[in-house]
Write a protein that holds these residues in place. Structure first.
Motif, short mmCIF file in Angstrom:
data_model
loop_
_atom_site.label_atom_id
_atom_site.label_comp_id
_atom_site.label_asym_id
_atom_site.label_seq_id
_atom_site.Cartn_x
_atom_site.Cartn_y
_atom_site.Cartn_z
N PHE A 11 39.11 31.28 33.46
CA PHE A 11 38.88 32.39 33.96
C PHE A 11 39.84 33.43 33.90
O PHE A 11 41.21 33.06 34.00
N VAL A 12 39.63 34.69 33.84
CA VAL A 12 40.39 35.67 33.76
C VAL A 12 40.21 36.93 34.73
O VAL A 12 39.02 37.27 34.73
N ILE A 13 41.15 37.30 35.68
CA ILE A 13 40.91 38.07 36.60
C ILE A 13 41.56 39.65 36.23
O ILE A 13 42.78 39.60 36.00
N LEU A 14 41.01 40.67 36.07
CA LEU A 14 41.67 42.02 35.74
C LEU A 14 41.56 42.83 37.11
O LEU A 14 40.66 43.05 37.72
N PHE A 15 42.73 42.99 37.70
CA PHE A 15 42.92 43.90 38.78
C PHE A 15 43.71 45.01 38.57
O PHE A 15 44.77 44.76 37.99
N ASP A 16 43.69 46.06 39.54
CA ASP A 16 44.55 47.26 39.51
C ASP A 16 45.10 47.81 40.66
O ASP A 16 44.57 47.41 41.85
N VAL A 17 46.12 48.51 40.51
CA VAL A 17 46.76 49.18 41.73
C VAL A 17 47.33 50.47 41.34
O VAL A 17 47.54 50.86 40.37
N VAL A 142 41.19 24.05 41.42
CA VAL A 142 41.29 25.31 41.08
C VAL A 142 42.74 25.74 41.32
O VAL A 142 43.63 25.59 42.23
N GLN A 143 43.20 26.42 40.16
CA GLN A 143 44.64 26.76 40.04
C GLN A 143 44.58 28.04 39.44
O GLN A 143 43.96 28.45 38.59
N LEU A 144 45.58 28.82 39.91
CA LEU A 144 46.11 30.21 39.39
C LEU A 144 47.32 30.21 39.04
O LEU A 144 48.25 29.59 39.43
N GLY A 145 47.46 31.04 37.65
CA GLY A 145 48.93 31.40 37.68
C GLY A 145 49.52 32.65 38.09
O GLY A 145 48.69 33.30 38.75
N PHE A 146 50.57 33.01 37.87
CA PHE A 146 51.07 34.17 38.03
C PHE A 146 50.23 35.51 37.49
O PHE A 146 49.85 35.44 36.24
N ALA A 147 50.08 36.60 38.02
CA ALA A 147 49.44 37.75 37.45
C ALA A 147 50.55 38.63 37.03
O ALA A 147 51.61 38.70 37.49
N ARG A 148 50.17 39.04 35.60
CA ARG A 148 51.20 39.84 35.18
C ARG A 148 50.49 41.29 34.56
O ARG A 148 49.40 41.12 34.18
N VAL A 184 53.90 51.42 42.87
CA VAL A 184 53.65 51.50 41.50
C VAL A 184 52.32 52.62 41.43
O VAL A 184 51.37 52.50 41.91
N PRO A 185 52.92 53.43 40.43
CA PRO A 185 51.95 54.73 40.22
C PRO A 185 50.54 54.17 39.62
O PRO A 185 49.40 54.87 40.25
N TYR A 186 50.61 53.25 38.83
CA TYR A 186 49.43 52.68 38.42
C TYR A 186 49.72 51.30 37.53
O TYR A 186 50.77 51.50 36.76
N GLY A 187 49.07 50.31 37.86
CA GLY A 187 49.18 49.05 37.12
C GLY A 187 47.86 48.35 36.95
O GLY A 187 47.27 48.08 38.17
N LEU A 188 47.57 47.53 35.70
CA LEU A 188 46.32 46.83 35.49
C LEU A 188 47.08 45.45 35.41
O LEU A 188 48.07 45.31 34.53
N TYR A 189 46.63 44.45 36.19
CA TYR A 189 47.32 43.12 36.16
C TYR A 189 45.94 42.34 35.66
O TYR A 189 45.02 42.34 35.85
N ARG A 190 46.66 41.28 35.06
CA ARG A 190 45.76 39.97 34.51
C ARG A 190 46.34 38.85 35.02
O ARG A 190 47.30 38.40 35.11
N CYS A 191 45.32 37.91 35.68
CA CYS A 191 45.55 36.40 36.29
C CYS A 191 44.69 35.76 35.40
O CYS A 191 43.59 35.88 35.28
#
Length: 296
Positions: A11-17, A142-148, A184-191
């Motif tokens: 799976f891929v998670i897309l989250f933002d700040v 269940v394992q997760l990598g670093f989000a980038r 962070v003014p805006y960032g979209l991250y992917r994990c």
């Protein structure tokens, strides 16, 4: 509980700040984590697992089978000792092992059955003193990598003034103090993450109900985590690849490569999720035996 999962998932998670600090780095004065060579933002797997644990703890409130092993202000040995007490183990733990060689497995199974995060992520429970019997080590399914971040980020240091004076002496000299916040003014991250049905069957007993709870926890992991530093964070998409078998039908990287995230034409600096295009993923374009599920 429901039956143990029988399918592998990637799976891929897309989250933002937006105007927040998704994961401060204590080695850099709590500034947002970045890769110094590329400028891409980072969020650790530990940070994301913490939010998943917190969500489960919030919605389940220590319901039977859904306790959390790694949580704030609770020493690990306290939970370990509760397990031993529940299994009727007392006195010298080494003697208990001599009288019952299978006691290690019984303890491990008890921990997996009663603690959601052990059943999910695994745990190192070798915490007893002087090499005595312990609750074992569990490799979770269940394992997760670093989000980038999808694009490089530019953390900003914002100077603020505050009226909360620290000491009586300082209060006689001034009415305000200076402070700093990092954003962070805006960032979209992917994990990217993985769910192993093989490990679920052999070790922890991770079930279909656990899996559904995991998806809900991922989708809502920022909804109960708001703070001044993380006021506007959200999971935008959860893209799940379900395999038709326990061991999987295709390598993970081939599936992850299908999740293409690009800035829209004419957008030089992204400042919202709408500034990005997410590639459509169709089952007929995936390897045989893999299906895509999108949650948002």
């Amino acid at each position: 509980m429901s039956e143990v999962i029988k399918n592998r998932y990637d799976f891929v998670i897309l989250f933002d700040v937006e105007n927040g600090n998704p994961n401060g780095d204590p080695d850099s004065g709590n500034m947002p984590r970045t890769d110094p060579e590329s400028g891409y933002g980072l969020v650790t797997d530990v940070c994301l697992k913490r939010k998943i644990r917190n969500y489960v703890e919030t919605v389940k409130e220590d319901e039977s089978g859904y306790a959390i092993y790694i949580k704030d202000s609770v020493p690990l040995n306290r939970s370990d000792n509760e397990a031993l007490k529940a299994l009727g183990i007392s006195g010298d733990l080494k003697d208990a092992k001599k009288s019952d060689p299978g006691i290690d497995i019984k303890i491990r199974d008890y921990m997996c059955e009663n603690y959601f995060d052990i059943r999910t992520f695994g745990a190192v429970m070798t915490t007893f003193v002087k090499g005595a019997l312990n609750c074992g080590q569990v490799r979770g399914p269940v394992q997760l990598g670093f989000a980038r971040s999808v694009d490089p980020i530019l953390p900003q240091e914002v100077t603020i003034t505050r009226v909360a004076i620290t000491t009586e002496d300082d209060a006689l000299k001034k009415d305000t103090e200076m402070g700093r916040k990092y954003i962070v003014p805006y960032g979209l991250y992917r994990c990217e993450g993985f769910v192993s049905a093989n490990l679920a069957r052999k070790t922890t007993g991770f079930t279909e109900d656990d899996l559904e709870l995991l998806w809900n926890a991922i989708l809502n992991m920022f909804e109960h985590d708001h703070s001044a530093a993380r006021g506007k964070m959200a999971v935008r998409k959860l893209i799940i690849f379900k395999h038709d078998s326990e061991l999987g039908c295709a390598p993970s990287y081939k599936l992850f490569d299908k999740v293409a995230v690009t800035r829209k034409d004419g957008v030089d600096v992204a400042r919202s999720f709408s500034d990005y295009d997410i590639a459509d993923i169709k089952d007929d374009e995936l390897p045989q035996g893999v299906h895509c599920i999108i949650k948002d």
